[in-house]
Design an enzyme around this catalytic site. Sequence first.
Site, short mmCIF file in Angstrom:
data_model
loop_
_atom_site.label_atom_id
_atom_site.label_comp_id
_atom_site.label_asym_id
_atom_site.label_seq_id
_atom_site.Cartn_x
_atom_site.Cartn_y
_atom_site.Cartn_z
CG HIS A 68 -0.43 0.00 2.52
ND1 HIS A 68 0.04 -1.13 3.14
CD2 HIS A 68 -0.26 1.01 3.41
CE1 HIS A 68 0.47 -0.82 4.36
NE2 HIS A 68 0.31 0.48 4.55
CG HIS A 70 0.52 4.41 4.52
ND1 HIS A 70 -0.26 3.73 5.42
CD2 HIS A 70 -0.18 5.54 4.20
CE1 HIS A 70 -1.38 4.41 5.65
NE2 HIS A 70 -1.35 5.49 4.91
CG ASP A 72 5.05 2.22 6.84
OD1 ASP A 72 4.28 2.64 5.95
OD2 ASP A 72 4.64 1.69 7.89
CG HIS A 73 4.33 -0.62 3.73
ND1 HIS A 73 4.85 -1.67 4.45
CD2 HIS A 73 3.49 0.03 4.56
CE1 HIS A 73 4.33 -1.65 5.67
NE2 HIS A 73 3.49 -0.63 5.76
CG HIS A 134 -3.92 0.76 6.38
ND1 HIS A 134 -3.76 0.97 7.73
CD2 HIS A 134 -2.71 1.00 5.83
CE1 HIS A 134 -2.51 1.31 7.98
NE2 HIS A 134 -1.85 1.34 6.84
CE1 TYR A 166 -5.18 6.75 8.49
CE2 TYR A 166 -6.40 4.74 8.01
CZ TYR A 166 -5.32 5.55 7.81
OH TYR A 166 -4.36 5.16 6.92
CG HIS A 204 3.70 -3.29 9.62
ND1 HIS A 204 4.74 -2.45 9.97
CD2 HIS A 204 2.84 -2.53 8.92
CE1 HIS A 204 4.51 -1.22 9.50
NE2 HIS A 204 3.36 -1.24 8.85
#
Length: 253
Positions: A68, A70, A72-73, A134, A166, A204
């Site tokens: 996705h 974000h 961190d990915h 998400h 959120y 994660h």
Amino acid sequence: MNQPVSPFHIIGNIYYVGASDIASYLIVTRHGDILLDGGFVETAPQIEANIRTLGFKLSDVKILLNSHEHLDHAGGLAELKRLTHARLVAMAQEVRTLESGKSFPAVTPDRIIHDGSTVTLGGVTLTAHLTPGHTPGCTTWTMLTKDNGKPYHVVFVGSASVLPNYKLIDRPGSPATYPGIEADYEKTFRVLKSLPCDVFLGAHGSFYSLVQKREAMSKHPAQNPFIDPAGYQAYVAHTEAAFQAELRRERQG
Ligand SMILES: [Zn+2]
């Protein structure tokens, strides 16, 4: 969650090449390799080193996938694409964020996919399941792998967590994080519950107790703890319960 750790073989043709919690997977085929997730900008050099440590070549990575949009990915995707010259495959709903360069280096997909699209290389096929909420483009990837001659359904969960900032309900003066987010999460839990899963993996390590399973595997190599259908069902159940609790909280508030 972004500490360097040694890469290792998970099962079949799947290897862990990510950081301590920020996951990244190398899927090896006879016609080159598929890399799922690029971590943070700072994770990309770890992923590169991990691929080499396992004895694989960066130049053999032909396809880049993403869980996705974000940082961190997807943060490391631009650097990994530059280094490997692999084709980036991305869900239509995440393209704008990937290309925007707002919270991580901009990266342009070479192929845009949709819910149910497949990616095939060297006889290995991954299926993209849109599991939004998400993020609008959050993708859960599934594939079959074989280990010791036995087939296993593998699920790489994109994420179904509700982040602290959120907003699920759209109200005047308090808009939802994005339009339709509540229905998106509901769709995601329906999809996740419908997927057959033997091997439970995700964006994660904490989703599937990576640290504990890795330790268990080093102690008892004959049993593969990543084969964990019950753990998958439990993850989906407790993530959905957390979503429902957040929804109730917002409704009352
Ligand atoms: Zn995320």
